[in-house]
Write a protein that holds these residues in place. Sequence first.
Motif, PDB file in Angstrom:
ATOM      1  N   ALA A   7       0.784  -1.106   0.040  1.00  0.00           N
ATOM      2  CA  ALA A   7      -0.005  -0.062  -0.052  1.00  0.00           C
ATOM      3  C   ALA A   7       1.080   1.303   0.145  1.00  0.00           C
ATOM      4  N   ILE A   8       1.830   1.455   0.953  1.00  0.00           N
ATOM      5  CA  ILE A   8       2.810   2.474   1.056  1.00  0.00           C
ATOM      6  C   ILE A   8       3.384   2.688  -0.539  1.00  0.00           C
ATOM      7  N   ARG A   9       3.924   1.532  -1.142  1.00  0.00           N
ATOM      8  CA  ARG A   9       4.493   1.719  -2.324  1.00  0.00           C
ATOM      9  C   ARG A   9       3.593   1.873  -3.228  1.00  0.00           C
ATOM     10  N   ALA A  10       2.368   1.748  -3.329  1.00  0.00           N
ATOM     11  CA  ALA A  10       1.336   2.172  -4.557  1.00  0.00           C
ATOM     12  C   ALA A  10       0.967   3.713  -4.422  1.00  0.00           C
ATOM     13  N   ILE A  11       0.951   4.077  -3.348  1.00  0.00           N
ATOM     14  CA  ILE A  11       0.570   5.482  -3.106  1.00  0.00           C
ATOM     15  C   ILE A  11       1.741   6.357  -3.414  1.00  0.00           C
ATOM     16  N   TYR A  12       2.902   5.811  -2.795  1.00  0.00           N
ATOM     17  CA  TYR A  12       4.174   6.519  -3.418  1.00  0.00           C
ATOM     18  C   TYR A  12       4.493   6.575  -4.726  1.00  0.00           C
ATOM     19  N   GLY A  89     -13.516  12.574  -4.287  1.00  0.00           N
ATOM     20  CA  GLY A  89     -14.341  11.669  -3.311  1.00  0.00           C
ATOM     21  C   GLY A  89     -13.701  10.218  -3.317  1.00  0.00           C
ATOM     22  N   THR A  90     -12.495  10.007  -3.895  1.00  0.00           N
ATOM     23  CA  THR A  90     -11.699   8.962  -3.805  1.00  0.00           C
ATOM     24  C   THR A  90     -11.225   8.427  -2.471  1.00  0.00           C
ATOM     25  N   ILE A  91     -11.144   9.583  -1.631  1.00  0.00           N
ATOM     26  CA  ILE A  91     -10.623   9.279  -0.386  1.00  0.00           C
ATOM     27  C   ILE A  91     -11.282   8.403   0.446  1.00  0.00           C
ATOM     28  N   TYR A  92     -12.652   8.408   0.177  1.00  0.00           N
ATOM     29  CA  TYR A  92     -13.462   7.294   0.973  1.00  0.00           C
ATOM     30  C   TYR A  92     -12.978   6.060   0.581  1.00  0.00           C
ATOM     31  N   GLU A  93     -12.702   5.420  -0.588  1.00  0.00           N
ATOM     32  CA  GLU A  93     -12.199   4.242  -0.955  1.00  0.00           C
ATOM     33  C   GLU A  93     -10.968   3.970  -0.099  1.00  0.00           C
ATOM     34  N   LEU A  94     -10.189   5.054   0.147  1.00  0.00           N
ATOM     35  CA  LEU A  94      -8.836   4.807   0.770  1.00  0.00           C
ATOM     36  C   LEU A  94      -9.123   4.647   2.327  1.00  0.00           C
ATOM     37  N   LEU A  95      -9.864   5.381   2.728  1.00  0.00           N
ATOM     38  CA  LEU A  95     -10.574   5.330   4.308  1.00  0.00           C
ATOM     39  C   LEU A  95     -11.269   3.977   4.479  1.00  0.00           C
ATOM     40  N   SER A  96     -11.569   3.323   3.352  1.00  0.00           N
ATOM     41  CA  SER A  96     -12.500   2.113   3.738  1.00  0.00           C
ATOM     42  C   SER A  96     -11.539   0.831   3.334  1.00  0.00           C
ATOM     43  N   ALA A  97     -10.473   0.960   2.458  1.00  0.00           N
ATOM     44  CA  ALA A  97      -9.250  -0.091   2.522  1.00  0.00           C
ATOM     45  C   ALA A  97      -8.711  -0.428   3.411  1.00  0.00           C
ATOM     46  N   VAL A  99      -5.926  -0.458   4.985  1.00  0.00           N
ATOM     47  CA  VAL A  99      -4.748   0.436   5.060  1.00  0.00           C
ATOM     48  C   VAL A  99      -4.727   1.337   6.135  1.00  0.00           C
ATOM     49  N   SER A 100      -3.672   1.342   7.049  1.00  0.00           N
ATOM     50  CA  SER A 100      -3.890   2.118   8.353  1.00  0.00           C
ATOM     51  C   SER A 100      -3.522   3.443   7.770  1.00  0.00           C
ATOM     52  N   TYR A 101      -3.630   4.325   8.662  1.00  0.00           N
ATOM     53  CA  TYR A 101      -3.320   5.944   8.635  1.00  0.00           C
ATOM     54  C   TYR A 101      -1.899   6.051   8.595  1.00  0.00           C
ATOM     55  N   VAL A 102      -1.082   5.220   9.147  1.00  0.00           N
ATOM     56  CA  VAL A 102       0.298   5.372   9.313  1.00  0.00           C
ATOM     57  C   VAL A 102       0.880   5.113   7.647  1.00  0.00           C
ATOM     58  N   GLU A 103       0.335   4.006   7.218  1.00  0.00           N
ATOM     59  CA  GLU A 103       0.681   3.686   5.559  1.00  0.00           C
ATOM     60  C   GLU A 103       0.403   4.714   4.765  1.00  0.00           C
ATOM     61  N   VAL A 104      -0.761   5.301   5.011  1.00  0.00           N
ATOM     62  CA  VAL A 104      -1.279   6.525   4.161  1.00  0.00           C
ATOM     63  C   VAL A 104      -0.321   7.735   3.977  1.00  0.00           C
ATOM     64  N   VAL A 105       0.099   8.097   5.354  1.00  0.00           N
ATOM     65  CA  VAL A 105       0.979   9.043   5.760  1.00  0.00           C
ATOM     66  C   VAL A 105       2.269   8.824   4.955  1.00  0.00           C
ATOM     67  N   LEU A 106       2.662   7.563   5.405  1.00  0.00           N
ATOM     68  CA  LEU A 106       4.040   7.248   4.916  1.00  0.00           C
ATOM     69  C   LEU A 106       4.154   7.256   3.392  1.00  0.00           C
ATOM     70  N   GLY A 107       3.118   6.926   2.655  1.00  0.00           N
ATOM     71  CA  GLY A 107       3.088   6.891   1.074  1.00  0.00           C
ATOM     72  C   GLY A 107       2.984   8.482   0.696  1.00  0.00           C
ATOM     73  N   TYR A 108       2.250   9.205   1.347  1.00  0.00           N
ATOM     74  CA  TYR A 108       1.886  10.722   0.811  1.00  0.00           C
ATOM     75  C   TYR A 108       3.154  11.498   1.201  1.00  0.00           C
ATOM     76  N   ILE A 109       3.598  11.436   2.348  1.00  0.00           N
ATOM     77  CA  ILE A 109       4.695  12.358   2.810  1.00  0.00           C
ATOM     78  C   ILE A 109       5.913  11.916   2.338  1.00  0.00           C
ATOM     79  N   GLY A 110       5.997  10.517   2.047  1.00  0.00           N
ATOM     80  CA  GLY A 110       7.158   9.988   1.674  1.00  0.00           C
ATOM     81  C   GLY A 110       7.640  10.606   0.279  1.00  0.00           C
ATOM     82  N   ALA A 111       6.465  10.802  -0.663  1.00  0.00           N
ATOM     83  CA  ALA A 111       6.591  10.882  -2.216  1.00  0.00           C
ATOM     84  C   ALA A 111       6.785  12.612  -2.154  1.00  0.00           C
ATOM     85  N   ALA A 112       5.981  13.372  -1.253  1.00  0.00           N
ATOM     86  CA  ALA A 112       6.206  14.746  -1.300  1.00  0.00           C
ATOM     87  C   ALA A 112       7.691  15.173  -0.708  1.00  0.00           C
ATOM     88  N   ALA A 113       8.112  14.545  -0.058  1.00  0.00           N
ATOM     89  CA  ALA A 113       9.513  14.813   0.884  1.00  0.00           C
ATOM     90  C   ALA A 113      10.393  14.458  -0.247  1.00  0.00           C
TER      91      ALA A 113
END
Length: 255
Positions: A7-12, A89-97, A99-113
């Motif tokens: 999940a982290i890699r997919a978001i990243y 509206g795709t964030i609801y798919e992410l929240l229902s998957a 995937v923990s919020y830690v993994e979501v944050v790691l993916g998005y923040i890792g890419a932005a950084a």
Amino acid sequence: MSLNTHAIRAIYRFEMARTFRTLGESIASPVLTTSLYFIVFGAAIGSRMGDIDGVSYGAFIIPGLVMLSLLSESISNASFGIYMPKWSGTIYELLSAPVSYVEVVLGYIGAAATKSLVLGLLILATARLFVPYEIEHPLWMLCFLVLTALSFSLFGFIIGLWADDFQKLQIIPLMVVTPLTFLGGAFYSIHMLPPFWQQVTLFNPVVYLISGMRWSFYGVSDVNVVVSAAMILAFLLACLAAVWWIFRTGWKLKA
């Protein structure tokens, strides 16, 4: 608890792919803008100014310009990255998957950084074309770059969750962060100010970022480097606490 690395890699990878689709806006535009600063302040004005703390003016402003780009791009990348799923509206798919919020944050923040760090290094390489400079403490410089990119990517992530429309994404970067950067010693040493304003400037958190980065380059700073590092770590922890609270309460996520 084991992390879902898929999940982290997919978001990243998704966020990094967006960057490669918009190289002009993501990379070329900030580098060109910073190059203009070097031409105007470094070459045109810097040649008519004396040294500051034993450093030529053109070289003196390099850490400040790197920080100016790093702060704005870290916030922009992270805020836009999380706002788009909210807007579509795709964030609801992410929240229902699963995937923990830690993994979501790691993916998005890792890419932005990552994007911000690449930009920061490109700006350093571009600066070499205009101004000769040396880096006395390269490891410290990398530490300041990484900590700043991570902390302000987290800050941008919070802005992206808070924003209700595209205009709000720009309010804090344009009306708060950019003025604080210009007033935080990007183009001057705060010791050049009158004593009263020197004390007032110490309440500007960006002063500590620029001062720490400048110390890593030339061994000179407006505030103690340990204080600078502590301030960056404190801001990073505060952003982590805010993100934890947002996902724990669902603020701006489940409305």
